[in-house]
Design a protein around this motif. Structure first.
Motif, PDB file in Angstrom:
ATOM      1  N   VAL A 115      90.075  84.602  40.116  1.00  0.00           N
ATOM      2  CA  VAL A 115      89.529  84.649  41.477  1.00  0.00           C
ATOM      3  C   VAL A 115      88.315  83.724  41.569  1.00  0.00           C
ATOM      4  N   TYR A 116      87.422  83.825  40.589  1.00  0.00           N
ATOM      5  CA  TYR A 116      86.217  82.984  40.567  1.00  0.00           C
ATOM      6  C   TYR A 116      86.590  81.501  40.578  1.00  0.00           C
ATOM      7  N   PHE A 117      87.472  81.103  39.692  1.00  0.00           N
ATOM      8  CA  PHE A 117      87.817  79.683  39.610  1.00  0.00           C
ATOM      9  C   PHE A 117      88.585  79.202  40.840  1.00  0.00           C
ATOM     10  N   PHE A 118      89.394  80.067  41.443  1.00  0.00           N
ATOM     11  CA  PHE A 118      90.053  79.689  42.699  1.00  0.00           C
ATOM     12  C   PHE A 118      89.011  79.423  43.779  1.00  0.00           C
ATOM     13  N   ILE A 119      88.060  80.346  43.918  1.00  0.00           N
ATOM     14  CA  ILE A 119      87.014  80.173  44.930  1.00  0.00           C
ATOM     15  C   ILE A 119      86.175  78.934  44.617  1.00  0.00           C
ATOM     16  N   LEU A 120      85.789  78.765  43.354  1.00  0.00           N
ATOM     17  CA  LEU A 120      84.968  77.614  42.960  1.00  0.00           C
ATOM     18  C   LEU A 120      85.680  76.293  43.238  1.00  0.00           C
ATOM     19  N   ILE A 121      86.936  76.190  42.830  1.00  0.00           N
ATOM     20  CA  ILE A 121      87.676  74.928  42.992  1.00  0.00           C
ATOM     21  C   ILE A 121      87.892  74.616  44.474  1.00  0.00           C
ATOM     22  N   THR A 122      88.290  75.619  45.256  1.00  0.00           N
ATOM     23  CA  THR A 122      88.475  75.353  46.692  1.00  0.00           C
ATOM     24  C   THR A 122      87.148  75.005  47.347  1.00  0.00           C
ATOM     25  N   HIS A 123      86.078  75.640  46.910  1.00  0.00           N
ATOM     26  CA  HIS A 123      84.737  75.334  47.431  1.00  0.00           C
ATOM     27  C   HIS A 123      84.380  73.873  47.155  1.00  0.00           C
ATOM     28  N   ILE A 124      84.588  73.436  45.929  1.00  0.00           N
ATOM     29  CA  ILE A 124      84.236  72.061  45.546  1.00  0.00           C
ATOM     30  C   ILE A 124      85.095  71.053  46.306  1.00  0.00           C
ATOM     31  N   VAL A 125      86.395  71.256  46.311  1.00  0.00           N
ATOM     32  CA  VAL A 125      87.303  70.317  46.986  1.00  0.00           C
ATOM     33  C   VAL A 125      86.974  70.228  48.478  1.00  0.00           C
ATOM     34  N   LEU A 126      86.782  71.368  49.102  1.00  0.00           N
ATOM     35  CA  LEU A 126      86.496  71.357  50.543  1.00  0.00           C
ATOM     36  C   LEU A 126      85.089  70.851  50.849  1.00  0.00           C
ATOM     37  N   SER A 127      84.154  71.030  49.918  1.00  0.00           N
ATOM     38  CA  SER A 127      82.802  70.487  50.143  1.00  0.00           C
ATOM     39  C   SER A 127      82.820  68.962  50.133  1.00  0.00           C
ATOM     40  N   ILE A 128      83.760  68.391  49.444  1.00  0.00           N
ATOM     41  CA  ILE A 128      83.927  66.925  49.455  1.00  0.00           C
ATOM     42  C   ILE A 128      84.625  66.507  50.751  1.00  0.00           C
ATOM     43  N   ALA A 129      85.670  67.233  51.102  1.00  0.00           N
ATOM     44  CA  ALA A 129      86.445  66.901  52.308  1.00  0.00           C
ATOM     45  C   ALA A 129      85.637  67.066  53.585  1.00  0.00           C
ATOM     46  N   ILE A 130      84.686  67.991  53.579  1.00  0.00           N
ATOM     47  CA  ILE A 130      83.950  68.288  54.806  1.00  0.00           C
ATOM     48  C   ILE A 130      82.953  67.186  55.169  1.00  0.00           C
ATOM     49  N   ILE A 131      82.527  66.401  54.220  1.00  0.00           N
ATOM     50  CA  ILE A 131      81.510  65.366  54.493  1.00  0.00           C
ATOM     51  C   ILE A 131      81.943  64.429  55.627  1.00  0.00           C
ATOM     52  N   PRO A 132      83.071  63.735  55.509  1.00  0.00           N
ATOM     53  CA  PRO A 132      83.438  62.840  56.617  1.00  0.00           C
ATOM     54  C   PRO A 132      83.752  63.610  57.901  1.00  0.00           C
ATOM     55  N   MET A 133      84.272  64.824  57.757  1.00  0.00           N
ATOM     56  CA  MET A 133      84.601  65.600  58.944  1.00  0.00           C
ATOM     57  C   MET A 133      83.348  65.947  59.750  1.00  0.00           C
ATOM     58  N   VAL A 134      82.303  66.375  59.057  1.00  0.00           N
ATOM     59  CA  VAL A 134      81.036  66.697  59.733  1.00  0.00           C
ATOM     60  C   VAL A 134      80.460  65.444  60.385  1.00  0.00           C
ATOM     61  N   LEU A 135      80.465  64.352  59.641  1.00  0.00           N
ATOM     62  CA  LEU A 135      79.879  63.114  60.171  1.00  0.00           C
ATOM     63  C   LEU A 135      80.650  62.599  61.390  1.00  0.00           C
ATOM     64  N   ILE A 136      81.964  62.620  61.316  1.00  0.00           N
ATOM     65  CA  ILE A 136      82.781  62.174  62.461  1.00  0.00           C
ATOM     66  C   ILE A 136      82.560  63.098  63.661  1.00  0.00           C
ATOM     67  N   THR A 137      82.558  64.393  63.414  1.00  0.00           N
ATOM     68  CA  THR A 137      82.337  65.363  64.489  1.00  0.00           C
ATOM     69  C   THR A 137      80.982  65.127  65.147  1.00  0.00           C
TER      70      THR A 137
END
Length: 179
Positions: A115-137
């Motif tokens: 559970v921890y590693f699932f949350i950690l990995i999705t957190h890391i991957v999405l924290s990278i993906a969110i950067i351009p999304m926030v900036l574009i928004t």
């Protein structure tokens, strides 16, 4: 002279920042100041502060959505700018902590470890993906292209909220293992 939109002006910068931030963070994550002869104390007090910053970011994001749904555009704008500032503050503290401290290993066993590693990995991957999304928004809002801003914001918001909330969850799950 050609009429270039604000979004077009910022597109290369958004791409550069979206690539540079994860690359620089990954590099700095592996840099330990003590290895370069700097006698610095570990910034071991930072994890609860940056976890709290993530929690505040989540609250600010929710407040921003409530504000815009109630027609309070100026408040929404201030809250979203604050959420970006909080995210930048988190990132600075996170990198500073990891440059002065050894990484903490998660000590849980069994199902909780997965559970921890699932949350950690999705957190890391999405924290990278969110950067351009926030900036574009954000740029679309600055450009007053509210129709396209709203479309991407509907995707950006839940991902950013997930990243903020899971940042707190990851901290709470690993905090018993800090030295």
């Amino acid at each position: 002279m050609e009429n270039i939109s604000l979004e077009q002006k910022f597109s290369k910068l958004i791409i550069a920042v979206s690539i540079l931030i994860p690359v620089v963070v990954a590099i700095l994550f592996g840099v330990k100041l003590k290895d370069f002869g700097y006698n610095v104390e570990p910034l071991s007090f930072l994890p609860p502060i940056y976890a709290t910053t993530n929690g505040i970011t989540a609250i600010v994001l929710i407040g921003a959505v409530i504000a815009i749904k109630n027609g309070k555009r100026k408040l929404h704008e201030r809250l979203m700018t604050s959420a970006i500032a909080l995210s930048v503050a988190f990132l600075v503290m996170y990198v500073a902590y990891h440059m002065t401290s050894d990484s903490t290993k998660f000590g849980g066993e069994g199902t909780i470890r997965y559970v921890y590693f699932f949350i950690l990995i999705t957190h890391i991957v999405l924290s990278i993906a969110i950067i351009p999304m926030v900036l574009i928004t954000y740029v679309r809002a600055l450009s007053q292209k509210f129709d396209t801003h709203k479309k991407i914001a509907k995707i950006t918001f839940p991902i950013w909220l997930y990243v903020a909330v899971t940042g707190v969850v990851v901290y709470l799950m690993i905090s018993p293992y800090y030295v």
